[in-house]
Design a protein around this motif. Structure first.
Motif, PDB file in Angstrom:
ATOM      1  N   ALA A   1       0.829  -1.211   0.000  1.00  0.00           N
ATOM      2  CA  ALA A   1       0.000   0.000   0.000  1.00  0.00           C
ATOM      3  C   ALA A   1       0.859   1.256   0.000  1.00  0.00           C
ATOM      4  N   VAL A   2       1.972   1.233   0.748  1.00  0.00           N
ATOM      5  CA  VAL A   2       2.852   2.407   0.793  1.00  0.00           C
ATOM      6  C   VAL A   2       3.541   2.610  -0.548  1.00  0.00           C
ATOM      7  N   LEU A   3       4.061   1.515  -1.132  1.00  0.00           N
ATOM      8  CA  LEU A   3       4.785   1.638  -2.407  1.00  0.00           C
ATOM      9  C   LEU A   3       3.854   2.009  -3.550  1.00  0.00           C
ATOM     10  N   ALA A   4       2.583   1.620  -3.460  1.00  0.00           N
ATOM     11  CA  ALA A   4       1.625   1.977  -4.523  1.00  0.00           C
ATOM     12  C   ALA A   4       1.424   3.481  -4.567  1.00  0.00           C
ATOM     13  N   GLN A   5       1.505   4.140  -3.411  1.00  0.00           N
ATOM     14  CA  GLN A   5       1.367   5.579  -3.392  1.00  0.00           C
ATOM     15  C   GLN A   5       2.612   6.284  -3.923  1.00  0.00           C
ATOM     16  N   MET A   6       3.738   5.547  -3.951  1.00  0.00           N
ATOM     17  CA  MET A   6       5.007   6.125  -4.400  1.00  0.00           C
ATOM     18  C   MET A   6       5.386   5.622  -5.793  1.00  0.00           C
ATOM     19  N   ARG A   7       4.420   5.088  -6.522  1.00  0.00           N
ATOM     20  CA  ARG A   7       4.714   4.519  -7.841  1.00  0.00           C
ATOM     21  C   ARG A   7       5.310   5.597  -8.741  1.00  0.00           C
ATOM     22  N   GLY A   8       6.368   5.232  -9.388  1.00  0.00           N
ATOM     23  CA  GLY A   8       7.054   6.144 -10.285  1.00  0.00           C
ATOM     24  C   GLY A   8       8.289   6.769  -9.676  1.00  0.00           C
ATOM     25  N   THR A   9       8.359   6.809  -8.358  1.00  0.00           N
ATOM     26  CA  THR A   9       9.538   7.390  -7.703  1.00  0.00           C
ATOM     27  C   THR A   9      10.528   6.318  -7.247  1.00  0.00           C
ATOM     28  N   VAL A  10      10.089   5.093  -7.164  1.00  0.00           N
ATOM     29  CA  VAL A  10      10.944   3.968  -6.736  1.00  0.00           C
ATOM     30  C   VAL A  10      10.920   2.922  -7.831  1.00  0.00           C
ATOM     31  N   ASN A  11      12.106   2.446  -8.248  1.00  0.00           N
ATOM     32  CA  ASN A  11      12.154   1.452  -9.309  1.00  0.00           C
ATOM     33  C   ASN A  11      11.914   0.064  -8.752  1.00  0.00           C
ATOM     34  N   LEU A  12      11.849  -0.936  -9.674  1.00  0.00           N
ATOM     35  CA  LEU A  12      11.509  -2.304  -9.303  1.00  0.00           C
ATOM     36  C   LEU A  12      12.559  -2.929  -8.381  1.00  0.00           C
ATOM     37  N   THR A  13      13.837  -2.598  -8.621  1.00  0.00           N
ATOM     38  CA  THR A  13      14.904  -3.160  -7.785  1.00  0.00           C
ATOM     39  C   THR A  13      14.750  -2.723  -6.328  1.00  0.00           C
ATOM     40  N   SER A  14      14.494  -1.432  -6.132  1.00  0.00           N
ATOM     41  CA  SER A  14      14.322  -0.934  -4.772  1.00  0.00           C
ATOM     42  C   SER A  14      13.098  -1.549  -4.121  1.00  0.00           C
TER      43      SER A  14
END
Length: 831
Positions: free
Chosen positions: A399-412
């Protein structure tokens, strides 16, 4: 095996002679007899007190046994007659009395009483507080009078009932002044010395405190038998919890001050030797130092084992009926407390109930490490929290990463999911980590690997990535879980080692008696009781371990874990070793007299076969020559042969007398007639046959308490030995001096002297240190001289003569010193 029920013991305990113990004892005997009990008086010492003697009316008195010792006549309890009479109740006075040696009697009256108890006879007895072995030195400091007759405290503590006979000091002094305690000629001396008000007050306090401890033991036993866990505030008991940290000294001193506020308060220090809580980061060296501090402050140190520190502390405090519990404030900082939650102090406070808890601040408070201190065992809460975290934490991270989509790549994103899996492994172990790994893999595939919003299974790269992620997560979780398990094992091993080290330390300090080891075992494992039995019981709630051949260590209480059972096996091994040592010591004590007698017999036979031959052969040859009819002897030759025979027979007679006296000494049957004796009375006879002796400084020497003929023989033996080693032209010097109530007689020679390592061998019979021939006798002179001197309450010690040679010092007490002590010390009788 005998089915006789052991007799029950009742002890009347008093603070001083004259408080009425014998009167109360006889009064109880009369009351029991009036109720139909078969009561006899085995021994009662009334000391001429009319009211006490009147209490004997109506009671059957067993006649005393009459015996002789060192020329005196004495009366003792006739143990055989009491056993043959076999009453229900026997009244036996003077519990700590020393029996007159001989005729197979027990050395102590309390041993006679144990024989009666073993025969099923109930015994009523009496003893004063100054005769208890543990208080012997304390009483001597208070009164200045040493007590030579003592009884072990453990023997008195085993009594079914101990009743204090109390009397205020002024009341006892009035009773004495009225002549109800001692004869009139002894009253003034007694009131001015032993029976001073300060002495009696101190002895009374000792008696009250000792009985209070005995009552406390009975209370603890009652609470244990009835399962009473609540605190009964009968006396202040302060428990201080030690971690082995630097704050321990502060806590101990604070707890000692709290205990000191109440008379009779107890201080108990406790350390929980476990892999969590108080055992974390323990310093063994600090614990050793803190243990010494606790003992210096009059407290006791305890080491226990418990799965949960707070619960273990509270359980220990309740088991000891503690009223207050002292802990230090947490060494953890605010951040650590926020992360890891409530600590031991908060939990103890919540569990304490009616026990007061003191949280003491110290200089280390709040200065711990910032790393979380996690529990090292998986509790029920963690077993539940692990799988839940494995499901919930990946969802929250998604849920947290979905809100940050586009700022964090798949590796992170994959690394963050991997970190979550590791965190779950730390919480719930590898099983929870596998749940988290599967959940994270599915969420990562659905929400973050294109096409987003559906599971991608056709793309080989996506499948490989998910597979690698799952394997890495599982391997990392397994490694973390293994590390935690190894850490738990290491910490557990450390805790067990600390427990065993503490046990070994108590053994080295002398606490290795079987009762002490059993109490230590019960205390360490928090059990209700610990005992040694011949067969392991089969009842529930009992844990046992073998403690040597035919012996088992049995604990009653909670169920022990497997790791605790390993420690219990080590405790059982120590108990088994103590049992075996006790058996060996008992066997050695039985064998030693036989070995000593055998050594003496062997040495005697060798000496008789060699050293007695010379005077016997010379005398025999002289007599045979006189009887010969083939030779005509002149008057001078006949006189010379008669003198040779007479001298040989005299020498033989002296040797035989020495042997007989030495055997009497070792058997304890040498007759003594001690009286006031001056040196002028014995020196002329002792030195009559020894030439070359110079006597100085003996005219103004006070009389000593001695047996004149025996003292004469001591001096003759010492001077004769000195004359043999003194070079020609030199004289043996005999001189005397008086100092501190004793007379010291010195016999000085100018011979070769003696090396320091030969001092003790000097007094061994049947040897002659430094002799180069075999014509100087059996080597009994010095051995007999020391034995006779010690029999007369004296000492014989060797010293180096200034300028070369050896000086033998005989020290004997003044005659008036003995008489003075008789008037001051209750129960002292002159031999």
């Amino acid at each position: 095996m005998s089915d006789v029920r052991p007799g029950r013991l009742k002890v009347y305990l008093g603070a001083a002679p004259g408080v009425g113990k014998t009167y109360r004892m006889l009064d109880e005997g009369r009351r029991r007899a009036a109720r139909g009990a078969d009561v006899v008086v085995g021994f009662a010492e009334c000391h001429g007190r009319l009211r006490t003697e009147a209490m004997l009316d109506g009671l059957e008195v067993v006649p005393r046994a009459r015996c002789s010792y060192r020329g005196g006549r004495f009366e003792e309890m006739d143990l055989a007659a009491v056993l043959a009479r076999r009453p229900q109740v026997a009244i036996v006075d003077e519990f700590a009395h020393s029996n007159v040696p001989g005729d197979g009697r027990n050395p102590k009256r309390w041993q006679d009483i144990e024989t009666l108890l073993a025969a099923g006879i109930d015994v009523i007895t009496a003893v004063n507080i100054q005769h208890l072995a543990s208080l012997n030195d304390v009483v001597e400091k208070i009164t200045g009078v040493p007590q030579h007759e003592t009884v072990p405290d453990e023997v008195v503590r085993r009594a079914r009932q101990v009743e204090l006979v109390d009397m205020p000091p002024e009341g006892l002094r009035r009773r004495m002044a009225h002549g109800n305690v001692y004869a009139p000629e002894k009253i003034d001396a007694a009131l001015a010395n032993y029976f001073r008000p300060g002495n009696l007050t101190a002895l009374r306090q000792l008696a009250l405190l000792w009985v209070a401890d005995r009552v406390d033991e009975a209370l603890q036993e009652y609470r244990s038998q009835h399962g009473i866990g609540g605190v009964w505030e009968t006396r202040e008991r302060v428990v201080v919890a030690l971690t082995g940290g630097p704050e321990g000294d502060t806590l101990i001193r604070r707890a000692a001050r709290i205990a000191a506020r109440s008379a009779g308060g107890d201080l108990l220090a406790v350390h929980v030797a476990r892999s969590d809580g108080l055992a974390a980061g323990v310093s063994h060296a600090s614990l050793v130092r803190q243990r010494r501090l606790v003992e210096d402050l009059g407290g006791s140190y305890h080491s226990i084992v418990g799965d949960d520190v707070a619960t273990a502390l509270v359980d220990f405090a309740r088991a000891e009926n503690a009223t207050q519990l002292v802990l230090g404030t947490s060494r953890r900082g605010r951040l650590e407390r926020f992360v890891t939650g409530p600590g031991t102090g908060e939990t103890v406070t919540a569990l304490s109930g009616d026990i007061d808890v003191h949280r003491v601040t110290h200089e280390r408070a709040g200065r711990g490490t910032l790393l979380p201190s996690r529990r090292r065992t998986l509790s029920t809460a963690r077993l539940i929290a692990g799988p839940v975290a494995g499901l919930v934490l990946p969802v929250l991270l998604t849920a947290v990463l979905a809100q940050m989509r586009g700022t964090v790549n798949l590796t992170s994103e994959a690394l963050l999911f991997l970190l979550t899996v590791v965190g779950v492994a730390c919480i719930g172990g590898v099983a929870s980590a596998l749940i988290a790994s599967v959940t994270a893999s599915l969420l990562l595939n659905y929400w973050f690997i294109p096409p987003i919003g559906q599971f991608t299974l056709e793309d080989p790269n996506a499948l490989i990535a998910l597979g690698v992620f799952a394997v890495v997560a599982a391997v990392v979780a397994a490694a973390v879980d293994r590390s935690l398990r190894l850490s738990r094992r290491s910490a557990r091993a450390t805790a067990e080692a600390e427990t065993m080290s503490s046990l070994a330390g108590s053994i080295v300090r002398g606490g290795a008696t079987i009762p002490a080891l059993l109490e230590r075992t019960r205390e360490t494992f928090g059990m209700e009781s610990a005992e040694l039995v011949n067969e392991p019981p089969d009842s529930d709630g009992v844990t046992s371990a073998p403690a040597g051949p035919g012996a088992y260590l049995v604990l009653r209480g909670r169920t022990l874990s497997s790791s605790e059972r390993r420690v219990l096996a080590a405790f059982a091994a120590h108990v088994g070793s103590a049992v075996e040592r006790a058996r060996l010591a008992e066997a050695a004590a039985e064998v030693e007299p036989v070995r000593a007698a055998d050594r003496m017999r062997t040495a005697l036979l060798r000496a008789v076969g060699h050293d007695l031959r010379t005077p016997l052969a010379a005398g025999w040859a002289a007599v045979a020559s006189l009887r010969s009819r083939d030779v005509e002897f002149s008057a001078e030759d006949r006189d010379e042969l008669l003198a040779t025979a007479d001298e040989s027979m005299a020498k033989l007679n002296r040797l035989v007398e020495n042997l007989l006296d030495l055997s009497r000494l070792q058997a304890g049957v040498l007759t003594l007639n001690l009286r006031a004796t001056t040196l002028e009375e014995v020196l002329p006879m002792a030195l009559a046959d020894i030439p070359g002796v110079e006597v100085t400084d003996t005219e103004e020497i006070p009389a000593v308490e001695a047996d004149p003929p025996l003292l004469e023989r001591v001096i003759a033996n010492l001077v004769g030995n000195a004359a043999r080693h003194t070079p020609p032209g030199q004289k043996v010097l005999v001189t005397a001096s008086a100092l501190a109530g004793r007379v010291e007689l010195r016999v000085v020679d100018r011979g070769p002297g003696l090396p320091s390592d030969g001092r003790e061998l000097l007094f061994e019979p049947f040897q002659r240190l430094g002799d180069t021939d075999n014509t100087t006798g059996l080597g009994l002179g010095l051995a007999l001289a020391r034995g006779l001197t010690e029999a007369m309450n004296g000492t014989l010690t060797p010293e180096d003569t200034p300028g070369g040679g050896l000086t033998m010092v005989v020290s004997l007490p003044f005659a008036e010193q003995i008489a003075s002590m008789e008037s001051r010390i209750p129960g002292v009788r002159r031999a």
